[in-house]
Design a protein around this motif. Structure first.
Motif, PDB file in Angstrom:
ATOM      1  N   LEU A 237       9.447   6.695  -2.895  1.00  0.00           N
ATOM      2  CA  LEU A 237       8.335   5.815  -2.529  1.00  0.00           C
ATOM      3  C   LEU A 237       8.166   5.812  -1.009  1.00  0.00           C
ATOM      4  N   LYS A 238       6.915   5.908  -0.575  1.00  0.00           N
ATOM      5  CA  LYS A 238       6.567   5.730   0.842  1.00  0.00           C
ATOM      6  C   LYS A 238       5.441   4.709   0.896  1.00  0.00           C
TER       7      LYS A 238
ATOM      8  N   ASN B 280       6.279   1.366   8.375  1.00  0.00           N
ATOM      9  CA  ASN B 280       6.401   2.419   7.364  1.00  0.00           C
ATOM     10  C   ASN B 280       7.810   2.443   6.791  1.00  0.00           C
ATOM     11  N   LYS B 281       7.900   2.482   5.469  1.00  0.00           N
ATOM     12  CA  LYS B 281       9.204   2.466   4.817  1.00  0.00           C
ATOM     13  C   LYS B 281       9.274   3.560   3.750  1.00  0.00           C
ATOM     14  N   LYS B 282      10.511   3.994   3.498  1.00  0.00           N
ATOM     15  CA  LYS B 282      10.789   4.981   2.458  1.00  0.00           C
ATOM     16  C   LYS B 282      11.878   4.436   1.535  1.00  0.00           C
TER      17      LYS B 282
ATOM     18  N   GLN C  87       0.853  -1.201   0.000  1.00  0.00           N
ATOM     19  CA  GLN C  87       0.000   0.000   0.000  1.00  0.00           C
ATOM     20  C   GLN C  87       0.883   1.243   0.000  1.00  0.00           C
ATOM     21  N   LEU C  88       0.782   2.042  -1.076  1.00  0.00           N
ATOM     22  CA  LEU C  88       1.614   3.231  -1.224  1.00  0.00           C
ATOM     23  C   LEU C  88       0.980   4.450  -0.554  1.00  0.00           C
ATOM     24  N   ASP C  89       1.819   5.197   0.158  1.00  0.00           N
ATOM     25  CA  ASP C  89       1.424   6.524   0.617  1.00  0.00           C
ATOM     26  C   ASP C  89       1.821   7.585  -0.409  1.00  0.00           C
TER      27      ASP C  89
END
Length: 358
Positions: free
Chosen positions: A293-294, A301-303, A237-239
Motif C-alpha cells: 500500500l502507498k 507519504n506512507k508505505k 487517498q491511495l497511490d
C-alpha cells in the motif's frame, strides 16, 4: 721370359677391369634402387593428399544436402562416416602395395652389395595415422566423426509483462483491477531434450518462481473477510494497492521448430535460433501473498506491506505457451485454478509478456 711377363700383365689388367666394371654396376644399381624407393615414398604423400581432398569434397556435398533439408543431421553423420571409412581403406590398401614394393627393392639392394659389401642404409619405416575430420564449410571448423550433438541442454528463463485476474461474468472494462498497473515476473531454470533425429521436436522442463501482481483501482484495497477476500475502500487517498502472489511451479512444454547441426572447437550442437512454438502446462504450490500500500496521511507519504493468507489457492496449475524466434518469445499463461479459493465468484490469473532464454 719377356713373353711370360707380358702375358701375366695382360691377365692382371683384365681381372682388374672386370672388378672395376662390377663395382660400377653395383654402385649404379644401388643408386637406382634408392631413387625408386624415394619416389615411392613421395607417392605415399600424394595418395594421402588426394584421398583427403576427395573426402573433403564429399563432406561438403553432404553438408549442402543437410542445409537444403534433403537429409537429417543423423543421416548426414552416417554418410560422412561411410565416406571417411572408404577413404581410409583406399589409403591403407595403396600404402600396403607401396610398402611391399619398397621391401622388395631393399632386399635387391642387399643382393647387389654381395656378402662383403656394406648393407644399404635402412629406410625409415613410414607410418601414417590418417585422422578423418568433419568439415563444416559454413563455420570453417572441423570435428572428429565420433562427435554427435548433445540432446539435452540447460538454460535460465526469464519472463515479464502484464498481468490480470479475469472474473467470471465481468468484462475487462468493468474489472476492479488496473490492467496496465498489474504485472508479472517469472524466473526459472530448465532443461531441453531433443526428441527426434532432425531436432525439430523438443521437450522442455524445469522449475520457476512466479510473481503475479494485481492492482486494485477506485481507492480500494484487499481485505480478508473470514474465508473470502474482498475489496474495500481505503480511509486515505491511495497511490497504490497491489496484491502480489508468489508461486513455485514446474512447467513443461513441447517445443516445435527448425534445428540445424553446428560444430565448434569442442563439440557438435543443435542450433535452435529459428522460429519456434511451445505448448505446455505447469503445476506447483503457492508460496504466499503480500499486499503493498502507498497512500498519503496528513500530507505525509506512507508505505505499508501486509503479509496475509488472503485465501489464495494453495495448489497452482494452468496452461502456457510461447511463440518467437531464437531466444526471444511472446509468452502467455493462464491459471486454471481460482485465485481466491472460497470466493463465490471465480477469478483466474492470466499473464501476457515476453519470455527470454539466457
Amino acid at each position: 721370359m719377356k713373353t711370360i711377363i707380358i702375358s701375366v700383365s695382360l691377365f692382371l689388367v683384365t681381372v682388374m677391369g672386370y672388378q672395376l666394371q662390377a663395382q660400377v654396376i653395383q654402385i649404379t644399381s644401388k643408386n637406382n634402387i634408392e631413387l625408386k624407393i624415394e619416389e615411392l615414398q613421395k607417392q605415399k604423400n600424394k595418395i594421402e593428399k588426394l584421398e583427403k581432398d576427395k573426402l573433403r569434397e564429399e563432406v561438403e556435398a553432404i553438408n549442402e544436402r543437410l542445409e537444403d533439408n534433403e537429409i537429417t543431421a543423423t543421416e548426414a553423420a552416417v554418410l560422412k562416416r561411410e565416406a571417411a571409412e572408404k577413404r581410409a581403406l583406399n589409403i591403407q590398401n595403396q600404402m600396403n602395395i607401396i610398402d611391399e614394393n619398397i621391401a622388395l627393392l631393399q632386399r635387391n639392394a642387399k643382393d647387389v652389395e654381395g656378402e662383403d659389401g656394406e648393407e644399404t642404409q635402412e629406410i625409415d619405416e613410414y607410418y601414417t595415422s590418417l585422422e578423418f575430420l568433419r568439415y563444416d564449410k559454413k563455420n570453417d571448423v572441423r570435428k572428429d566423426y565420433d562427435s554427435i550433438p548433445d540432446r539435452t541442454r540447460s538454460e535460465v528463463l526469464v519472463a515479464f509483462g502484464l498481468n490480470h485476474s479475469l472474473i467470471d461474468d465481468v468484462s475487462l472494462s468493468d474489472s476492479p483491477y488496473e490492467l496496465g498497473g498489474s504485472r508479472f515476473f517469472e524466473i526459472g531454470y530448465g532443461w531441453q531434450t531433443i526428441l527426434n533425429k532432425a531436432g525439430s521436436i523438443r521437450f522442455n522442463y524445469g522449475f520457476s518462481v512466479q510473481m503475479n501482481g494485481i492492482k486494485a483501482k477506485d481507492n480500494r484495497y484487499f481485505v480478508e473477510d473470514e474465508d473470502q477476500t474482498i475489496l474495500e475502500e481505503y480511509p486515505y487517498q491511495l497511490d497504490k494497492a497491489k496484491l502480489n502472489v508468489y508461486n513455485l511451479v514446474l512447467p513443461v512444454h513441447f517445443e516445435f521448430g527448425k534445428a540445424t547441426t553446428q560444430y565448434n572447437s569442442e563439440s557438435a550442437y543443435y542450433n535452435l535460433d529459428h522460429f519456434k512454438v511451445g505448448l505446455g502446462a505447469y503445476a506447483g504450490l503457492n508460496l504466499g501473498a503480500k499486499q503493498k500500500l502507498k497512500y498519503e496521511e496528513n500530507g505525509e507519504n506512507k508505505k505499508e506491506k501486509i503479509k496475509e493468507d488472503y485465501n489464495v489457492e494453495k495448489f497452482i496449475y494452468g496452461l502456457s505457451g510461447y511463440i518467437g524466434y531464437g531466444d526471444w518469445m511472446l509468452y502467455a499463461k493462464y491459471d486454471l485454478n481460482t485465485l481466491f479459493k472460497d470466493n463465490p465468484v471465480e477469478q483466474h490469473n492470466v499473464s501476457l509478456g515476453v519470455r527470454v532464454s539466457l
